[in-house]
Design a protein around this motif. Structure first.
Motif, mmCIF file in Angstrom:
data_model
loop_
_atom_site.group_PDB
_atom_site.id
_atom_site.type_symbol
_atom_site.label_atom_id
_atom_site.label_comp_id
_atom_site.label_asym_id
_atom_site.label_seq_id
_atom_site.Cartn_x
_atom_site.Cartn_y
_atom_site.Cartn_z
ATOM 1 N N ARG A 97 0.914 -1.091 -0.134
ATOM 2 C CA ARG A 97 0.043 -0.050 -0.033
ATOM 3 C C ARG A 97 0.794 1.229 0.040
ATOM 4 O O ARG A 97 0.306 2.223 0.450
ATOM 5 N N GLY A 98 2.317 0.889 -0.189
ATOM 6 C CA GLY A 98 3.070 2.458 -0.280
ATOM 7 C C GLY A 98 3.532 2.799 1.049
ATOM 8 O O GLY A 98 4.152 3.909 1.141
ATOM 9 N N PHE A 99 3.450 2.177 2.262
ATOM 10 C CA PHE A 99 4.070 2.421 3.208
ATOM 11 C C PHE A 99 5.474 2.254 3.345
ATOM 12 O O PHE A 99 6.114 1.349 2.676
ATOM 13 N N GLU A 100 6.347 2.882 4.029
ATOM 14 C CA GLU A 100 7.549 2.723 4.436
ATOM 15 C C GLU A 100 7.381 1.980 5.862
ATOM 16 O O GLU A 100 6.920 2.463 6.799
ATOM 17 N N VAL A 101 8.042 0.772 5.900
ATOM 18 C CA VAL A 101 7.763 -0.283 7.048
ATOM 19 C C VAL A 101 9.449 -0.328 7.991
ATOM 20 O O VAL A 101 10.095 -0.523 7.131
ATOM 21 N N VAL A 102 9.000 -0.289 8.895
ATOM 22 C CA VAL A 102 10.294 -0.589 10.048
ATOM 23 C C VAL A 102 9.799 -1.412 10.976
ATOM 24 O O VAL A 102 8.652 -1.395 11.645
ATOM 25 N N ASN A 103 10.666 -2.597 11.126
ATOM 26 C CA ASN A 103 10.338 -3.499 12.095
ATOM 27 C C ASN A 103 10.884 -3.469 13.244
ATOM 28 O O ASN A 103 12.229 -3.216 13.378
ATOM 29 N N ALA A 104 10.399 -3.972 14.474
ATOM 30 C CA ALA A 104 11.067 -4.017 15.682
ATOM 31 C C ALA A 104 10.679 -5.536 16.222
ATOM 32 O O ALA A 104 9.336 -5.808 16.172
ATOM 33 N N TYR A 105 11.386 -6.289 16.856
ATOM 34 C CA TYR A 105 11.087 -7.606 17.346
ATOM 35 C C TYR A 105 11.166 -7.615 18.865
ATOM 36 O O TYR A 105 10.865 -8.842 19.467
ATOM 37 N N ASP A 106 11.508 -6.473 19.695
ATOM 38 C CA ASP A 106 11.122 -6.527 21.028
ATOM 39 C C ASP A 106 10.905 -4.854 21.359
ATOM 40 O O ASP A 106 11.117 -3.980 20.698
ATOM 41 N N GLY A 107 10.404 -4.992 22.821
ATOM 42 C CA GLY A 107 10.151 -3.564 23.188
ATOM 43 C C GLY A 107 11.325 -2.309 23.069
ATOM 44 O O GLY A 107 11.063 -1.430 22.806
ATOM 45 N N LYS A 108 12.429 -2.892 23.491
ATOM 46 C CA LYS A 108 13.486 -2.114 23.514
ATOM 47 C C LYS A 108 13.966 -1.521 22.246
ATOM 48 O O LYS A 108 13.920 -0.314 22.032
ATOM 49 N N GLU A 109 14.061 -2.505 21.228
ATOM 50 C CA GLU A 109 14.274 -1.872 19.712
ATOM 51 C C GLU A 109 13.045 -1.163 19.219
ATOM 52 O O GLU A 109 13.327 -0.163 18.524
ATOM 53 N N ALA A 110 11.892 -1.329 19.814
ATOM 54 C CA ALA A 110 10.676 -0.420 19.181
ATOM 55 C C ALA A 110 10.884 1.009 19.728
ATOM 56 O O ALA A 110 10.678 1.989 18.797
ATOM 57 N N ILE A 111 11.124 1.036 20.968
ATOM 58 C CA ILE A 111 11.707 2.529 21.570
ATOM 59 C C ILE A 111 12.672 3.281 20.844
ATOM 60 O O ILE A 111 12.653 4.433 20.247
ATOM 61 N N GLU A 112 13.964 2.387 20.613
ATOM 62 C CA GLU A 112 15.088 2.837 19.913
ATOM 63 C C GLU A 112 14.645 3.332 18.551
ATOM 64 O O GLU A 112 14.939 4.679 18.025
ATOM 65 N N ILE A 113 13.819 2.788 17.564
ATOM 66 C CA ILE A 113 13.357 2.921 16.301
ATOM 67 C C ILE A 113 12.453 4.146 16.282
ATOM 68 O O ILE A 113 12.349 5.003 15.537
ATOM 69 N N PHE A 114 11.676 4.163 17.400
ATOM 70 C CA PHE A 114 10.419 5.422 17.615
ATOM 71 C C PHE A 114 11.484 6.663 17.564
ATOM 72 O O PHE A 114 10.997 7.724 16.941
ATOM 73 N N ASN A 115 12.353 6.548 18.473
ATOM 74 C CA ASN A 115 13.243 7.675 18.584
ATOM 75 C C ASN A 115 13.952 8.257 17.219
ATOM 76 O O ASN A 115 14.151 9.429 17.294
ATOM 77 N N LYS A 116 14.140 7.394 16.502
ATOM 78 C CA LYS A 116 14.955 7.448 15.200
ATOM 79 C C LYS A 116 14.073 8.001 14.292
ATOM 80 O O LYS A 116 14.252 8.828 13.420
ATOM 81 N N LYS A 117 12.977 7.495 14.126
ATOM 82 C CA LYS A 117 12.194 7.385 12.930
ATOM 83 C C LYS A 117 10.935 8.492 13.040
ATOM 84 O O LYS A 117 10.400 8.854 12.046
ATOM 85 N N THR A 118 10.278 8.391 14.270
ATOM 86 C CA THR A 118 9.138 9.010 14.600
ATOM 87 C C THR A 118 8.250 8.673 13.568
ATOM 88 O O THR A 118 7.568 9.533 13.034
ATOM 89 N N PRO A 119 7.448 7.365 13.750
ATOM 90 C CA PRO A 119 6.328 7.017 12.711
ATOM 91 C C PRO A 119 5.360 7.436 12.644
ATOM 92 O O PRO A 119 4.948 8.076 13.628
ATOM 93 N N ASP A 120 4.555 7.603 11.568
ATOM 94 C CA ASP A 120 3.170 8.217 11.450
ATOM 95 C C ASP A 120 2.186 7.269 12.230
ATOM 96 O O ASP A 120 1.355 7.706 12.943
ATOM 97 N N ILE A 121 2.548 5.962 12.395
ATOM 98 C CA ILE A 121 1.846 5.181 13.136
ATOM 99 C C ILE A 121 2.685 3.738 13.757
ATOM 100 O O ILE A 121 3.421 3.612 13.165
ATOM 101 N N SER A 122 2.236 3.258 14.955
ATOM 102 C CA SER A 122 3.071 2.197 15.550
ATOM 103 C C SER A 122 1.947 1.084 15.785
ATOM 104 O O SER A 122 0.884 1.373 16.475
ATOM 105 N N LEU A 123 2.380 -0.167 15.190
ATOM 106 C CA LEU A 123 1.462 -1.206 15.801
ATOM 107 C C LEU A 123 2.383 -2.156 16.632
ATOM 108 O O LEU A 123 3.362 -2.541 16.138
ATOM 109 N N ILE A 124 2.022 -2.236 17.956
ATOM 110 C CA ILE A 124 2.837 -2.792 18.936
ATOM 111 C C ILE A 124 2.304 -3.950 19.685
ATOM 112 O O ILE A 124 0.984 -3.914 20.280
#
Length: 166
Positions: free
Chosen positions: A26-53
């Motif tokens: 659907r044309g999204f840029e997808v970033v994946n995290a496999y644990d909660g710590k990685e999810a926070i690190e990625i959020f801080n770097k990318k500031t995604p439009d939406i997060s599925l957790i």
């Protein structure tokens, strides 16, 4: 227009692939995290439009990630996913600021509808906030002018004048 970006945080590779396929197609840029710590690190770097957790992940739970994101960025959209859904868990996630709650197994259409609707609602909400801010600044400028002008200010309402002559 920039591609919307989405953070998918889930310790299940199968769920990651399923969700990534949906959003990449659907044309999204997808970033994946496999644990909660990685999810926070990625959020801080990318500031995604939406997060599925996912609610249950190693190192930090989905609820800890949700709390972190909402504290750091209150207008960020967060959807919590769980395979062990209950009314109590749904209420708890919503009280913590989740924008929605999905129970696994996930439906392709349901996930896509939830994400699309939340992005649209958030865009409208942010536009409304910007407009309110512009109105606030205009009101402040007008009040400043009225207080500081050294000339007389006469206000008329042409509608009232027009009716007076009829």
């Amino acid at each position: 227009m920039a591609k919307p970006n989405i953070l998918i945080a889930d310790d299940s590779e199968t769920n990651q692939e399923f969700l990534s396929d949906i959003f990449i197609s659907r044309g999204f840029e997808v970033v994946n995290a496999y644990d909660g710590k990685e999810a926070i690190e990625i959020f801080n770097k990318k500031t995604p439009d939406i997060s599925l957790i996912d609610i249950k992940m190693p190192h930090k739970t989905g609820l800890q990630v949700l709390k972190y994101i909402k504290k750091k960025s209150p207008y960020s959209i967060v959807v919590i996913m769980t395979a062990h859904g209950s009314e109590k868990t749904a209420v708890q996630t919503m009280k913590l600021g989740a924008d929605d709650y999905l129970v696994k197994p996930l439906s392709y259409k349901n996930v896509l509808n939830v994400v699309t609707n939340l992005l649209t609602e958030n865009k409208i909400k942010l536009e409304n906030l910007k407009l309110k801010e512009k109105i606030h600044h205009a009101e402040e400028n007008l009040a400043h002018l009225v207080e500081n002008v050294n000339e007389a200010i006469i206000s008329t309402n042409l509608g009232e004048i027009g009716r007076a002559h009829v």
